[in-house]
Write a protein that holds these residues in place. Structure first.
Motif, mmCIF file in Angstrom:
data_model
loop_
_atom_site.group_PDB
_atom_site.id
_atom_site.type_symbol
_atom_site.label_atom_id
_atom_site.label_comp_id
_atom_site.label_asym_id
_atom_site.label_seq_id
_atom_site.Cartn_x
_atom_site.Cartn_y
_atom_site.Cartn_z
ATOM 1 N N PHE A 1 76.457 -56.594 -61.944
ATOM 2 C CA PHE A 1 75.897 -57.718 -61.893
ATOM 3 C C PHE A 1 74.486 -57.046 -61.396
ATOM 4 O O PHE A 1 73.409 -56.201 -61.389
ATOM 5 C CB PHE A 1 76.086 -59.180 -62.461
ATOM 6 C CG PHE A 1 74.672 -59.797 -62.467
ATOM 7 C CD1 PHE A 1 74.614 -59.072 -63.265
ATOM 8 C CD2 PHE A 1 73.752 -60.171 -61.234
ATOM 9 C CE1 PHE A 1 72.838 -60.185 -64.149
ATOM 10 C CE2 PHE A 1 72.400 -60.609 -61.497
ATOM 11 C CZ PHE A 1 72.593 -61.174 -63.226
ATOM 12 N N LEU A 2 75.300 -57.390 -59.327
ATOM 13 C CA LEU A 2 74.013 -56.819 -59.181
ATOM 14 C C LEU A 2 73.029 -55.605 -58.878
ATOM 15 O O LEU A 2 72.026 -54.860 -58.892
ATOM 16 C CB LEU A 2 74.160 -57.477 -57.160
ATOM 17 C CG LEU A 2 74.075 -59.296 -57.028
ATOM 18 C CD1 LEU A 2 74.437 -59.538 -55.978
ATOM 19 C CD2 LEU A 2 72.751 -59.422 -57.609
ATOM 20 N N LEU A 3 74.899 -54.495 -59.184
ATOM 21 C CA LEU A 3 74.452 -53.427 -58.752
ATOM 22 C C LEU A 3 73.473 -52.664 -59.997
ATOM 23 O O LEU A 3 72.596 -52.152 -60.625
ATOM 24 C CB LEU A 3 75.453 -52.421 -58.657
ATOM 25 C CG LEU A 3 76.553 -52.449 -57.766
ATOM 26 C CD1 LEU A 3 77.790 -51.628 -58.107
ATOM 27 C CD2 LEU A 3 75.636 -51.486 -57.006
ATOM 28 N N GLU A 4 73.737 -53.466 -61.971
ATOM 29 C CA GLU A 4 72.913 -53.144 -62.361
ATOM 30 C C GLU A 4 71.490 -53.313 -62.512
ATOM 31 O O GLU A 4 70.808 -53.002 -62.865
ATOM 32 C CB GLU A 4 73.587 -53.991 -64.273
ATOM 33 C CG GLU A 4 74.828 -53.812 -64.385
ATOM 34 C CD GLU A 4 74.913 -52.166 -64.742
ATOM 35 O OE1 GLU A 4 73.640 -51.253 -64.861
ATOM 36 O OE2 GLU A 4 75.385 -51.378 -65.303
ATOM 37 N N VAL A 5 71.082 -54.620 -61.563
ATOM 38 C CA VAL A 5 69.780 -55.051 -61.363
ATOM 39 C C VAL A 5 68.634 -54.389 -60.912
ATOM 40 O O VAL A 5 67.888 -54.011 -61.046
ATOM 41 C CB VAL A 5 69.975 -56.834 -60.892
ATOM 42 C CG1 VAL A 5 68.310 -57.398 -60.166
ATOM 43 C CG2 VAL A 5 70.379 -57.573 -61.640
ATOM 44 N N ILE A 6 69.335 -53.586 -59.665
ATOM 45 C CA ILE A 6 69.017 -53.004 -59.014
ATOM 46 C C ILE A 6 68.776 -51.558 -59.288
ATOM 47 O O ILE A 6 67.267 -50.950 -58.532
ATOM 48 C CB ILE A 6 69.773 -52.564 -57.031
ATOM 49 C CG1 ILE A 6 70.279 -53.724 -56.360
ATOM 50 C CG2 ILE A 6 69.205 -51.431 -56.331
ATOM 51 C CD1 ILE A 6 72.075 -53.907 -56.079
ATOM 52 N N ASP A 7 69.279 -51.295 -60.307
ATOM 53 C CA ASP A 7 69.780 -49.870 -61.046
ATOM 54 C C ASP A 7 68.007 -50.355 -62.007
ATOM 55 O O ASP A 7 67.180 -49.251 -61.807
ATOM 56 C CB ASP A 7 70.183 -49.301 -61.372
ATOM 57 C CG ASP A 7 70.322 -47.899 -62.477
ATOM 58 O OD1 ASP A 7 70.087 -47.298 -62.087
ATOM 59 O OD2 ASP A 7 70.243 -47.714 -63.816
ATOM 60 N N MET A 8 68.292 -51.696 -62.942
ATOM 61 C CA MET A 8 66.833 -51.961 -63.415
ATOM 62 C C MET A 8 65.629 -51.350 -62.125
ATOM 63 O O MET A 8 64.565 -51.341 -62.858
ATOM 64 C CB MET A 8 67.277 -52.594 -64.208
ATOM 65 C CG MET A 8 66.096 -52.830 -64.960
ATOM 66 S SD MET A 8 65.926 -55.059 -65.593
ATOM 67 C CE MET A 8 65.857 -55.998 -64.131
ATOM 68 N N LEU A 9 66.136 -52.155 -61.067
ATOM 69 C CA LEU A 9 64.210 -52.334 -60.752
ATOM 70 C C LEU A 9 64.302 -50.719 -59.327
ATOM 71 O O LEU A 9 62.732 -50.570 -59.997
ATOM 72 C CB LEU A 9 64.336 -53.306 -59.071
ATOM 73 C CG LEU A 9 64.814 -54.698 -59.434
ATOM 74 C CD1 LEU A 9 64.976 -54.736 -58.181
ATOM 75 C CD2 LEU A 9 63.972 -55.388 -60.234
ATOM 76 N N GLN A 10 64.863 -50.088 -59.484
ATOM 77 C CA GLN A 10 64.319 -48.514 -59.611
ATOM 78 C C GLN A 10 63.589 -48.158 -60.704
ATOM 79 O O GLN A 10 63.361 -47.004 -60.366
ATOM 80 C CB GLN A 10 66.054 -48.052 -58.920
ATOM 81 C CG GLN A 10 66.490 -48.133 -57.088
ATOM 82 C CD GLN A 10 67.626 -47.092 -56.626
ATOM 83 O OE1 GLN A 10 68.939 -47.350 -57.993
ATOM 84 N NE2 GLN A 10 67.620 -46.860 -55.954
ATOM 85 N N ASP A 11 64.443 -48.365 -61.902
ATOM 86 C CA ASP A 11 63.735 -47.200 -62.583
ATOM 87 C C ASP A 11 62.053 -47.854 -63.252
ATOM 88 O O ASP A 11 61.538 -47.511 -63.859
ATOM 89 C CB ASP A 11 64.830 -47.963 -64.411
ATOM 90 C CG ASP A 11 66.043 -47.587 -64.257
ATOM 91 O OD1 ASP A 11 66.632 -46.217 -63.645
ATOM 92 O OD2 ASP A 11 67.376 -47.853 -65.244
#
Length: 419
Positions: free
Chosen positions: A336-346
């Protein structure tokens, strides 16, 4: 007896003997606490405002209290701590393992569907071969216009001009091939692979950044597949079958049953081809919707695997199930944290490249922490030496990888059947 008499009787039950001492409304025994010592009924009335009932229900399911703050941090940073505390009986300060897993898994799978949908919306949605073909054709026109402008604006050739022309020529060759593949009316698999590649190409063009590692890996695999198809080699969308002609023949099934199995597999292949030719979003949503049920079935199987591996440890099955619940809760939370990080990077602008690099380092650290955490957890819970723990950790990991692969295949097939 009237309603007034009933209410009077119920009220008088709290004043047995006239001494104003509270008594149980069910068995009329004297009360010394919030629960009756004789029948166990609580003193708190269930007749209350509806919103209070909802809050109590949420609290019972998810335990929204101070225990959550005392549970989440050790779950992430202290491998095996929560499991050992629960086994030793120190449970009141922490969210119970099953409630913890239910809450984290519900949040994880809901947000996973959201992230998958948002990522799918962030790509140019290729809903048909015609739409993909139009997108590619328009992009070819843009590339040719850029090349014409470059040739007319700089009459004297320079090294930069030569490099830019080479880049444009390579891009034109690539998209011209995509245009040919998408216009092919005979090879559906070729069109499907070309559509996936075009989606990735436009994703990179839209973001202005290189593809993330998982997309780059997918891109590389698709390039290998489309090269094979262009060279006349056969590529199956579903890698099943043990016969030379691509059909399935299982020796323990009759001829009729094998025919039914091959008919089912043929339908799945057609649905998979159709899904890859258009938009993979619905298929992905179907697969994600099946995972919670399948993972909940996988939990007791993983606990049984631990029971077999530590057969002589004299531990109860529920202890292994606690390990399974805590380890899965941890993995879901990290993903879940990795998905949040990926979303923030986008969402980051290109100028904040240093923040993007920081997020990449954080994501890499979280990925590395997962296997280290699980190893330390296994070592601390089962209290065996490093060599034995390493051997069993590798064996459990290989067996669990097989279980996850089977689970993923079931989710994929189950998702295809619902399309």
């Amino acid at each position: 007896m009237t309603n007034t008499d009933i209410q009077h009787t119920q009220l008088s039950s709290t004043d047995i003997g006239g001494d104003n001492k509270p008594s149980c409304s069910n068995c009329h025994s004297p009360l010394t606490g919030p629960f009756c010592a004789q029948c166990g009924q609580g003193t708190d009335s269930t007749i209350k405002y509806f919103w209070l009932v909802i809050l109590h229900l949420l609290d019972d399911i998810f335990s929204f209290d101070s225990r959550a703050s005392r549970t989440v941090w050790p779950l992430i940073t202290r491998p095996g701590f929560l499991t050992n505390e629960y086994i030793l009986g120190r449970r009141v300060h922490y969210v119970p393992p099953l409630r913890l897993y239910l809450f984290i898994s519900i949040v994880f799978f809901i947000t996973l569907k959201f992230f998958a949908a948002s990522e799918n919306n962030g790509v140019i949605n290729i809903k048909s071969d015609e739409t993909a073909l139009v997108k590619v054709t328009n992009h070819i026109g843009e590339l040719e216009q850029q090349r014409a402008v470059l040739l007319t604006s700089q009459p004297e050739e320079s090294q930069a001009q030569i490099e830019e022309l080479q880049r444009l020529n390579l891009a034109l060759d690539k998209f011209n091939n995509y245009q040919t593949d998408l216009a092919n009316q005979d090879d559906k698999i070729l069109k499907a692979i070309a559509g996936e590649l075009v989606a990735l190409e436009f994703r990179q063009l839209k973001s202005g950044k290189p593809l993330i590692p998982k997309d780059q890996k997918q891109y590389t695999n698709l390039i290998k597949q489309i090269t094979k198809v262009r060279n006349g080699e056969k590529v199956n969308l579903l890698s099943i079958g043990n016969s030379g002609d691509g059909t399935i023949t299982l020796p323990f099934l009759s001829v009729q049953e094998n025919e039914k199995l091959n008919g089912f597999a043929s339908q799945l292949e057609k649905k998979a081809s159709k899904a890859l030719q258009s938009d993979t979003g619905p298929l992905l949503q179907q697969i994600i919707s099946k995972l919670p049920q399948l993972m909940f079935v996988l939990l007791p199987l993983f606990a049984a695997l631990l029971k077999i591996m530590y057969l002589f440890s004299k531990r109860f099955y529920m202890e292994h199930l606690t390990v399974a619940l805590h380890s899965h809760s941890f993995v879901f939370f990290i993903i879940f944290l990795l998905e949040v990080i990926d979303m923030l990077q986008d969402q980051l602008p290109a100028s904040l490249f240093w923040l993007d690099a920081t997020f990449n380092m954080l994501a890499t650290g979280l990925l590395i922490w997962i296997p280290i955490y699980l190893f330390i957890m296994q070592k601390r819970v089962y209290k065996q030496g490093y060599i034995i723990t390493t051997i069993k950790y590798c064996m459990v990991g290989m067996a669990y990888t097989g279980l996850i692969s089977i689970t993923g295949m079931i989710a994929f097939i189950w998702g295809l059947t619902n399309l």
